[in-house]
Enzyme design. Sequence first.
Site, PDB file in Angstrom:
ATOM      1  CD1 TRP A   1      -2.583   1.854   0.557  1.00  0.00           C
ATOM      2  CD2 TRP A   1      -1.225   2.436   2.242  1.00  0.00           C
ATOM      3  NE1 TRP A   1      -2.886   3.148   0.915  1.00  0.00           N
ATOM      4  CE2 TRP A   1      -2.059   3.533   1.938  1.00  0.00           C
ATOM      5  CE3 TRP A   1      -0.286   2.572   3.266  1.00  0.00           C
ATOM      6  CZ2 TRP A   1      -1.995   4.744   2.630  1.00  0.00           C
ATOM      7  CZ3 TRP A   1      -0.214   3.777   3.958  1.00  0.00           C
ATOM      8  CH2 TRP A   1      -1.077   4.850   3.639  1.00  0.00           C
TER       9      TRP A   1
ATOM     10  CD  GLU B   1      -4.535  -1.538   2.374  1.00  0.00           C
ATOM     11  OE1 GLU B   1      -3.343  -1.733   2.672  1.00  0.00           O
ATOM     12  OE2 GLU B   1      -5.413  -1.284   3.216  1.00  0.00           O
TER      13      GLU B   1
ATOM     14  CE  LYS C   1      -6.422   6.046   2.896  1.00  0.00           C
ATOM     15  NZ  LYS C   1      -5.725   5.937   4.159  1.00  0.00           N
TER      16      LYS C   1
ATOM     17  CG  ASP D   1      -8.525  -0.948   4.810  1.00  0.00           C
ATOM     18  OD1 ASP D   1      -9.609  -0.494   5.213  1.00  0.00           O
ATOM     19  OD2 ASP D   1      -7.488  -0.888   5.471  1.00  0.00           O
TER      20      ASP D   1
ATOM     21  CG  HIS E   1      -8.638   1.933   2.149  1.00  0.00           C
ATOM     22  ND1 HIS E   1      -7.391   1.492   1.807  1.00  0.00           N
ATOM     23  CD2 HIS E   1      -8.544   2.337   3.442  1.00  0.00           C
ATOM     24  CE1 HIS E   1      -6.576   1.608   2.828  1.00  0.00           C
ATOM     25  NE2 HIS E   1      -7.260   2.104   3.838  1.00  0.00           N
TER      26      HIS E   1
ATOM     27  CG  HIS F   1      -5.952  -4.482   5.412  1.00  0.00           C
ATOM     28  ND1 HIS F   1      -5.052  -3.463   5.299  1.00  0.00           N
ATOM     29  CD2 HIS F   1      -5.225  -5.627   5.486  1.00  0.00           C
ATOM     30  CE1 HIS F   1      -3.824  -3.974   5.295  1.00  0.00           C
ATOM     31  NE2 HIS F   1      -3.896  -5.278   5.399  1.00  0.00           N
TER      32      HIS F   1
ATOM     33  CG  ASP G   1      -8.937   4.541   6.104  1.00  0.00           C
ATOM     34  OD1 ASP G   1      -9.446   3.579   6.709  1.00  0.00           O
ATOM     35  OD2 ASP G   1      -7.800   4.514   5.621  1.00  0.00           O
TER      36      ASP G   1
ATOM     37  CG  ASP H   1      -7.715   2.533  10.052  1.00  0.00           C
ATOM     38  OD1 ASP H   1      -8.040   1.443   9.566  1.00  0.00           O
ATOM     39  OD2 ASP H   1      -7.108   3.418   9.400  1.00  0.00           O
TER      40      ASP H   1
ATOM     41  CG  ASP I   1      -5.250  -1.663   8.527  1.00  0.00           C
ATOM     42  OD1 ASP I   1      -4.695  -1.084   9.469  1.00  0.00           O
ATOM     43  OD2 ASP I   1      -5.212  -1.240   7.348  1.00  0.00           O
TER      44      ASP I   1
HETATM   45  C1  RNT Z   1      -3.702   2.719   5.115  1.00  0.00           C
HETATM   46  C2  RNT Z   1      -3.871   1.248   4.891  1.00  0.00           C
HETATM   47  C3  RNT Z   1      -2.739   0.400   5.398  1.00  0.00           C
HETATM   48  C4  RNT Z   1      -2.290   0.803   6.777  1.00  0.00           C
HETATM   49  C5  RNT Z   1      -1.274  -0.131   7.375  1.00  0.00           C
HETATM   50  C6  RNT Z   1      -0.570   0.462   8.535  1.00  0.00           C
HETATM   51  O1  RNT Z   1      -4.787   3.443   4.714  1.00  0.00           O
HETATM   52  O2  RNT Z   1      -5.072   0.809   5.433  1.00  0.00           O
HETATM   53  O3  RNT Z   1      -3.092  -0.941   5.333  1.00  0.00           O
HETATM   54  O4  RNT Z   1      -3.351   0.927   7.675  1.00  0.00           O
HETATM   55  O5  RNT Z   1      -0.426  -0.561   6.393  1.00  0.00           O
HETATM   56 ZN    ZN Z   2      -5.382  -1.387   5.288  1.00  0.00          ZN
END
Ligand code: RNT
Ligand code: ZN
Length: 412
Positions: A181, A222, A224, A255, A258, A282, A290, A292, A321
Site C-alpha cells: 500500500w 491495497e 484507497k 480494506d 477505503h 483488511h 478511514d 480505523d 487493520d
Molecule cells: C492505510 C492502509 C494500510 C495501513 C497499514 C498500517 O490506509 O489501510 O493498510 O493501515 O499498512
Molecule cells: Zn489497510
Amino acid sequence: MSRYEEAAARYGALGVDVEKALAALKQVPIAVHCWQGDDVIGFDSREALSGGIQTTGNYPGRARTPDELMADYDKAFSLMPGKKKLNLHASYAIFEDGETAGRDKLEPRHYRKWVEFANERGLGIDFNPTFFSHPMVKDNLTLSSPDEEVRAYWVAHGQACLKISEYFAEATGVPCVMNIWIPDGYKDVPADRIGPRERFAKSLDEILAVPYDKSKVFVTLESKVFGIGLESYTVGSAEFCLEYVQSRGITPLMDNGHYHPTEVVSDKISSVLLFNDRLALHLTRPVRWDSDHVVLFDDETREIAKEVVRCGLDRVFLATDYFDASVNRIAAWVTGVRNVQKALLYALLQPTEALKTLQDENRLTELLVRQEQLKTAPFGDVWEEYLRRENVPVDFFPEIEEYEQKVLVNRK
Ligand code: RNT
Ligand code: ZN
C-alpha cells in the site's frame, strides 16, 4: 440440556450443523496487525506517522520497544480464540548489535527475532513494506515519484521486502501474504493523473521482477480512495489496483475503510472473486472517514463475513487493520479480532443453501422473514461455547484491567 446443546438443537432444526461451523472457524487464520500496539510508530525511523493516516488518542501504555510489543501481542493472543498469524510492517525491523539499515537495504536477519517469536508460538507471518513515515517519502510520493532517486529507493524497499517475505514463509512453513500500500497522492487537483499511475505500475513491475516462490508468497495490492491531506487524487485508486492485479496475476486487497461511506465491500467480494483466485481483506471500521476504529460486530462486518463464507473461506486472506489509541490497546486488539471471528461464526451458522433456494425460487417474503428470524437465533450461546473450548475467558475485561495495573501503567 445445556444452553449450548439447546442452541445447537435449534440451529439443527434450521439445517445448520453447529459442530461443523465451530470446527471450520477454528481453522481460519486471522492476521493480527502488530500496529495496534504502538500507534503505527515502529522501530526503524520513529518518525511521526505520515501518509495520510492518523492514530488519535493518548491512552497510557503504548508499547515502545520490541519486547513490550511482543509482551502485549502475547497478552492479546491469550485472550483471542482460534488461529492467528502475525502481521508485521517493515518498520518493525529489530536491529541487533547497534546495526541499522535503510528501508532499501533491509534483510531477513533484521526480522530474526520476529521469526523466533512466531516459531515459538507456531504462528505464520504476513508482511507489509512501509512506504510512509520516512524521510525518503518526498512530496507525499514514493513508487510514483517523478524523482528517479526517490522512486528507485522505494523499488529497492519493495524488492527487499519480497525477499524477507520469502524468508518468513520458509522459516515458519506458512505462506506469507505481502501487502503493498502506498500513500501517494495530491491534496489538490493534479494536472497529470496518468503519469504517476504509469510510474506506479512500472515500479510494481520492477518489484515483482525479483524471482520469488509464488506458492510461498502471495503479493497483494491495497487500494484507497483518499488520505488526510491527499484528498483530490490517490495514485493507487480502486480501479488502478484491480486492473493491475488482474493483468499481473497477483492478489487484490480490499480494506473496508477505503471506500466512499455509502459503498460497501461486502457487495464487492463476489465480483472480485469471479475474476481472481483469491482476495485479501483488511477488516476495519470507518467512521465518517478511514478512521480505523476498532472492528465491531456490526451489520457490515457480518455481511462481509457472510460473503467470505459463501464465496469460499479458503479463497480469502483475512487481516485486521485499525489503530485506536483512545482506549486500552490490548482490549482494542482483542475486541476487534474477536468480532471478526464472531462474524465468521455468525456466517457459518446461516442455513445458506436453504436461503439461496428461497431467493432462486423468488420466495422473497419468506427470505425476508427467515433472515430476520436468524438475527435472534441463540448465537451467543454457540459463541460462548467456542470460547470455552478454546480456553479463553468469555469475559476478558478483568484480565485487561489486571495487565494495565501490573504492566502498562509502569510505562512512563
Ligand atoms: C492505510 C492502509 C494500510 C495501513 C497499514 C498500517 O490506509 O489501510 O493498510 O493501515 O499498512
Ligand atoms: Zn489497510
